[in-house]
Design a protein around this motif. Structure first.
Motif: not given
Length: 321
Positions: A71-72, A89-92, A115-120, A149-152
């Motif tokens: 991810e980084t 982007i898909a992650t798990k 999200l922090r590692r992906l910088q998105t 719901d949070e848009g994340k």
């Protein structure tokens, strides 16, 4: 490599459109360093790909790694001027050493760390990576839905779940008014076909889940790289070569013979044929395949436009029966 693909697919009913091939990010930070990973990602996008699959746990098993390396690297690649809107982007979640399992609080914390590692600002497709029998499924389902719901998170997926547990997830989600999963990631390829008979394909069809098989090339075996046991220990063999060589039995050699015949007929690499067979199976939206260098990418990208005839699909299916 072509700059256009001949087909597009949608991830379930999410409205997220992709080219029908996912680039596996498990090698980033493992067998591909940062510079090589950037080159692979650039070449993948230049060749018509736009869907990248990773996980928060990749690649914690490598000595010196702690998890999140893939991810980084993807995040650094995105932040270095690449078009975020042009990539899905898909992650798990569940395998990062600091974020194990699927308790509700862990799902939330792990997503924010990803999200922090992906910088998105959003994860396009977020998977429950492995079922967690210790976490109440009601809590897990609610946690994933809350992220939407949070848009994340844009869409939800499940991976390595049984058909019964997927059905239970859907029951809970419908009863609670939660967002439903749209994707399933199972182990499935030409020599690993339990997906067809263990209820997963049936539930995928019933719930309109987009299926993204992992180990699509059976650790490299279906790329035709391992014809003899000695190939697995030859200089330059991949870290997964021993696992691939395990398929070198009579059935495996019959599959390679069938792949060779179809590949010759199309003037295509063996790996392209194996991926095309998988892409043309019922419920499959796109196979996942990784490349540890740019030299391996053309064979993967060729699968985007390679169409096998019904007879060729039948021959390959029969060879692996």
């Amino acid at each position: 490599m072509s700059t256009q693909t001949q087909a597009r697919t949608v991830i379930g009913d999410s409205g997220i459109e992709i080219a029908p091939l996912a680039l596996g990010g498990n090698v980033f930070g493992w067998t591909a360093d940062r510079e090589t990973s950037f080159a692979v990602l650039d070449a993948f996008v230049a060749g018509g790909g736009d869907f990248v699959d990773t996980a928060d746990g990749y690649s914690h098993w490598v000595p010196g790694n702690s998890g999140g390396e893939s991810e980084t690297i993807i995040g650094q690649w995105l932040a270095s001027g690449r078009d975020r809107d042009g990539v899905v982007i898909a992650t798990k979640v569940s395998t990062h050493p600091e974020f194990t399992g699927l308790a509700a609080a862990n799902v939330q914390a792990a997503a924010e760390a990803s999200l922090r590692r992906l910088q998105t600002d959003r994860i396009d497709l977020y998977y429950a990576h492995f079922d967690d029998a210790e976490a109440p499924l009601e809590h897990t389902v609610a946690a994933f839905s809350r992220l939407v719901d949070e848009g994340k998170v844009r869409a939800i997926g499940v991976s390595n779940y049984t058909a019964d547990r997927i059905a239970e997830w859907f029951r809970i989600a419908r009863e609670g008014g939660y967002h439903l999963p749209v994707a399933l990631q199972p182990h499935y390829n030409l020599v690993e076909r339990d997906f067809e008979t263990n209820g997963l394909r049936e539930v995928a069809a019933q719930e309109s889940l987009a299926v993204f098989p992992y180990y699509s090339l059976a650790k490299g075996f279906l790329a035709g790289k391992y014809r003899e046991a000695a190939d697995a220990t030859a200089p330059g063999a991949s870290a997964r070569a021993e696992g691939a060589a395990a398929y070198l039995d009579d059935r495996g050699r019959a599959v390679l013979d069938a792949l060779d015949a179809v590949a010759t007929a199309h003037g295509a690499p063996v790996a392209s044929v194996a991926l095309a067979w998988l892409r043309q199976q019922p419920t499959v939206a796109a196979p996942i395949a990784s490349a540890r260098n740019t030299e391996q990418l053309p064979a993967l990208l060729a699968a985007l436009s390679l169409e096998l005839s019904p007879e060729e699909i039948a021959d390959l299916t029969a060879a692996s029966a």
